[in-house]
Design a protein around this motif. Sequence first.
Motif, mmCIF file in Angstrom:
data_model
loop_
_atom_site.group_PDB
_atom_site.id
_atom_site.type_symbol
_atom_site.label_atom_id
_atom_site.label_comp_id
_atom_site.label_asym_id
_atom_site.label_seq_id
_atom_site.Cartn_x
_atom_site.Cartn_y
_atom_site.Cartn_z
ATOM 1 N N PHE A 90 76.062 3.911 -50.413
ATOM 2 C CA PHE A 90 76.421 4.898 -51.266
ATOM 3 C C PHE A 90 76.111 6.237 -51.019
ATOM 4 C CE2 PHE A 90 73.845 2.259 -53.445
ATOM 5 C CZ PHE A 90 72.995 2.908 -54.101
ATOM 6 N N HIS A 91 76.617 7.144 -51.369
ATOM 7 C CA HIS A 91 76.091 8.475 -51.215
ATOM 8 C C HIS A 91 75.294 8.717 -52.474
ATOM 9 C CE1 HIS A 91 79.373 8.829 -48.261
ATOM 10 N NE2 HIS A 91 78.428 9.668 -47.669
ATOM 11 N N ARG A 92 74.367 9.499 -52.368
ATOM 12 C CA ARG A 92 73.483 9.818 -53.669
ATOM 13 C C ARG A 92 73.350 11.459 -53.546
ATOM 14 N NH1 ARG A 92 68.405 5.919 -54.051
ATOM 15 N NH2 ARG A 92 67.529 7.261 -52.502
ATOM 16 N N GLY A 93 72.964 12.308 -54.262
ATOM 17 C CA GLY A 93 72.798 13.725 -54.104
ATOM 18 C C GLY A 93 71.848 14.033 -53.134
ATOM 19 N N ASP A 94 70.983 13.225 -52.631
ATOM 20 C CA ASP A 94 70.032 13.696 -51.858
ATOM 21 C C ASP A 94 70.453 13.058 -50.363
ATOM 22 O OD1 ASP A 94 69.374 11.069 -52.651
ATOM 23 O OD2 ASP A 94 67.134 11.452 -52.440
ATOM 24 N N GLY A 95 71.510 12.393 -50.065
ATOM 25 C CA GLY A 95 71.584 11.659 -49.074
ATOM 26 C C GLY A 95 72.520 10.487 -49.379
ATOM 27 N N TYR A 96 72.331 9.552 -48.327
ATOM 28 C CA TYR A 96 73.087 8.291 -48.158
ATOM 29 C C TYR A 96 72.035 7.201 -48.294
ATOM 30 C CZ TYR A 96 76.730 5.093 -46.496
ATOM 31 O OH TYR A 96 77.585 3.898 -46.483
ATOM 32 N N MET A 97 72.529 6.071 -48.968
ATOM 33 C CA MET A 97 71.382 4.884 -49.113
ATOM 34 C C MET A 97 72.125 3.862 -48.647
ATOM 35 S SD MET A 97 69.332 3.226 -52.108
ATOM 36 C CE MET A 97 70.751 2.357 -52.856
ATOM 37 N N VAL A 98 71.561 2.829 -48.152
ATOM 38 C CA VAL A 98 71.989 1.496 -47.713
ATOM 39 C C VAL A 98 71.065 0.642 -48.152
ATOM 40 C CG1 VAL A 98 72.648 -0.230 -45.864
ATOM 41 C CG2 VAL A 98 73.094 2.254 -45.534
ATOM 42 N N ARG A 99 71.786 -0.517 -49.068
ATOM 43 C CA ARG A 99 70.850 -1.473 -49.486
ATOM 44 C C ARG A 99 71.605 -2.968 -48.912
ATOM 45 N NH1 ARG A 99 68.914 -1.648 -55.253
ATOM 46 N NH2 ARG A 99 67.842 0.027 -54.364
ATOM 47 N N GLN A 100 70.609 -3.786 -48.373
ATOM 48 C CA GLN A 100 71.184 -4.738 -47.661
ATOM 49 C C GLN A 100 70.334 -5.896 -48.687
ATOM 50 O OE1 GLN A 100 69.324 -4.004 -43.724
ATOM 51 N NE2 GLN A 100 71.077 -4.026 -42.876
ATOM 52 N N LEU A 101 71.330 -6.911 -48.897
ATOM 53 C CA LEU A 101 70.772 -7.888 -50.088
ATOM 54 C C LEU A 101 71.041 -9.316 -49.170
ATOM 55 C CD1 LEU A 101 72.995 -6.919 -53.259
ATOM 56 C CD2 LEU A 101 70.267 -6.537 -52.653
ATOM 57 N N PHE A 102 69.669 -9.832 -48.665
ATOM 58 C CA PHE A 102 69.507 -10.948 -48.007
ATOM 59 C C PHE A 102 69.503 -12.371 -48.919
ATOM 60 C CE2 PHE A 102 67.768 -7.603 -45.357
ATOM 61 C CZ PHE A 102 68.416 -7.937 -44.175
ATOM 62 N N LEU A 103 70.094 -13.154 -48.585
ATOM 63 C CA LEU A 103 70.058 -14.727 -49.148
ATOM 64 C C LEU A 103 69.240 -15.442 -48.572
ATOM 65 C CD1 LEU A 103 71.390 -16.394 -51.440
ATOM 66 C CD2 LEU A 103 73.128 -17.128 -49.716
ATOM 67 N N PRO A 104 67.887 -15.852 -49.014
ATOM 68 C CA PRO A 104 66.807 -16.589 -48.426
ATOM 69 C C PRO A 104 67.288 -18.101 -48.535
ATOM 70 C CG PRO A 104 66.102 -16.037 -50.526
ATOM 71 C CD PRO A 104 67.510 -15.219 -50.301
ATOM 72 N N GLY A 105 68.295 -18.664 -49.346
ATOM 73 C CA GLY A 105 68.761 -19.909 -49.428
ATOM 74 C C GLY A 105 69.726 -19.945 -50.254
ATOM 75 N N PRO A 106 70.713 -21.222 -50.264
ATOM 76 C CA PRO A 106 71.818 -21.297 -50.998
ATOM 77 C C PRO A 106 71.565 -21.224 -52.414
ATOM 78 C CG PRO A 106 72.089 -22.574 -49.168
ATOM 79 C CD PRO A 106 70.644 -22.122 -49.242
ATOM 80 N N GLU A 107 70.258 -21.792 -52.840
ATOM 81 C CA GLU A 107 70.003 -22.155 -54.453
ATOM 82 C C GLU A 107 69.618 -20.713 -54.929
ATOM 83 O OE1 GLU A 107 66.173 -22.474 -51.897
ATOM 84 O OE2 GLU A 107 68.184 -22.695 -51.695
ATOM 85 N N HIS A 108 69.527 -19.646 -53.987
ATOM 86 C CA HIS A 108 69.398 -18.169 -54.470
ATOM 87 C C HIS A 108 70.530 -17.402 -54.734
ATOM 88 C CE1 HIS A 108 65.183 -19.162 -54.884
ATOM 89 N NE2 HIS A 108 64.967 -19.632 -53.688
ATOM 90 N N GLU A 109 71.803 -17.918 -54.432
ATOM 91 C CA GLU A 109 72.862 -17.133 -54.280
ATOM 92 C C GLU A 109 73.302 -16.157 -55.504
ATOM 93 O OE1 GLU A 109 77.381 -17.358 -52.627
ATOM 94 O OE2 GLU A 109 76.643 -18.941 -53.946
ATOM 95 N N ARG A 110 72.862 -16.821 -56.771
ATOM 96 C CA ARG A 110 73.257 -16.057 -58.001
ATOM 97 C C ARG A 110 72.471 -14.903 -58.140
ATOM 98 N NH1 ARG A 110 75.775 -17.858 -62.702
ATOM 99 N NH2 ARG A 110 74.912 -16.723 -64.701
ATOM 100 N N SER A 111 71.209 -15.033 -57.690
ATOM 101 C CA SER A 111 70.361 -13.685 -57.834
ATOM 102 C C SER A 111 70.985 -12.551 -56.617
ATOM 103 C CB SER A 111 68.803 -14.145 -57.324
ATOM 104 O OG SER A 111 68.174 -12.742 -57.317
ATOM 105 N N GLN A 112 71.408 -12.848 -55.859
ATOM 106 C CA GLN A 112 71.828 -12.007 -54.749
ATOM 107 C C GLN A 112 73.304 -11.478 -55.402
ATOM 108 O OE1 GLN A 112 74.209 -13.621 -51.630
ATOM 109 N NE2 GLN A 112 73.613 -12.009 -50.121
ATOM 110 N N LEU A 113 74.090 -12.150 -55.893
ATOM 111 C CA LEU A 113 75.322 -11.857 -56.425
ATOM 112 C C LEU A 113 75.207 -10.894 -57.704
ATOM 113 C CD1 LEU A 113 77.308 -15.303 -56.225
ATOM 114 C CD2 LEU A 113 77.604 -13.031 -54.760
ATOM 115 N N LEU A 114 73.838 -11.149 -58.471
ATOM 116 C CA LEU A 114 73.789 -10.260 -59.838
ATOM 117 C C LEU A 114 73.231 -8.961 -59.188
ATOM 118 C CD1 LEU A 114 72.393 -13.144 -62.130
ATOM 119 C CD2 LEU A 114 74.339 -12.000 -62.283
#
Length: 188
Positions: A90-114
């Motif tokens: 997404f764009h921000r006033g000072d440029g563009y940001m990419v955030r990557q959310l990695f899933l370390p294991g299926p049991e942590h999916e809820r954390s990634q989704l939140l």
Amino acid sequence: NPYAQPAAQLGAQLVTGSDGVHLAREVNLAAGARHGVTPLGDGRLHPLLLRQAGSDGPPPEAGKVLYVDTETTGLAGGTGTFAFLIGVGFHRGDGYMVRQLFLPGPEHERSQLLAFAGLAKGAAAVVTYNGASFDLPLLRTRYALHGLADPLANVPHLDLLSVARRLWKESLPDCTLGTVERRILGAR
């Protein structure tokens, strides 16, 4: 922590919450950054593209358009397919940001989704490439399996694959993202 080493290898930070952990990596690009020969722009979608996405309202403000892509454990969809990476730009006033959310294991999916829901909060539009038939349905399924609300449920969506097919189906061998990136955007 067993996830500290993978986080370091990815250049990501380990994010721990009450619902588990996920790995997050952030890349910030300066205003005027390019992807290939094409400037990333300022975050405003042209009104015609918004109409394509189903919105007749005013264009979203900069920073309110989300660009989303997923990498998954399979292409079939269904309950056994996880998004091991959710990429959000997404764009921000000072440029563009990419955030990557990695899933370390299926049991942590809820954390990634939140974490993704937090990034999606306040989005006025979402842009994907083949997301109408794959990425967004997959995410909706994952949210439903966790009993969570879909953070993009009422957000206008623009799938650039349909736009690319209309514009270049006669001049390109195919309209895969890689082909469009190389032949139209000049990206390698």
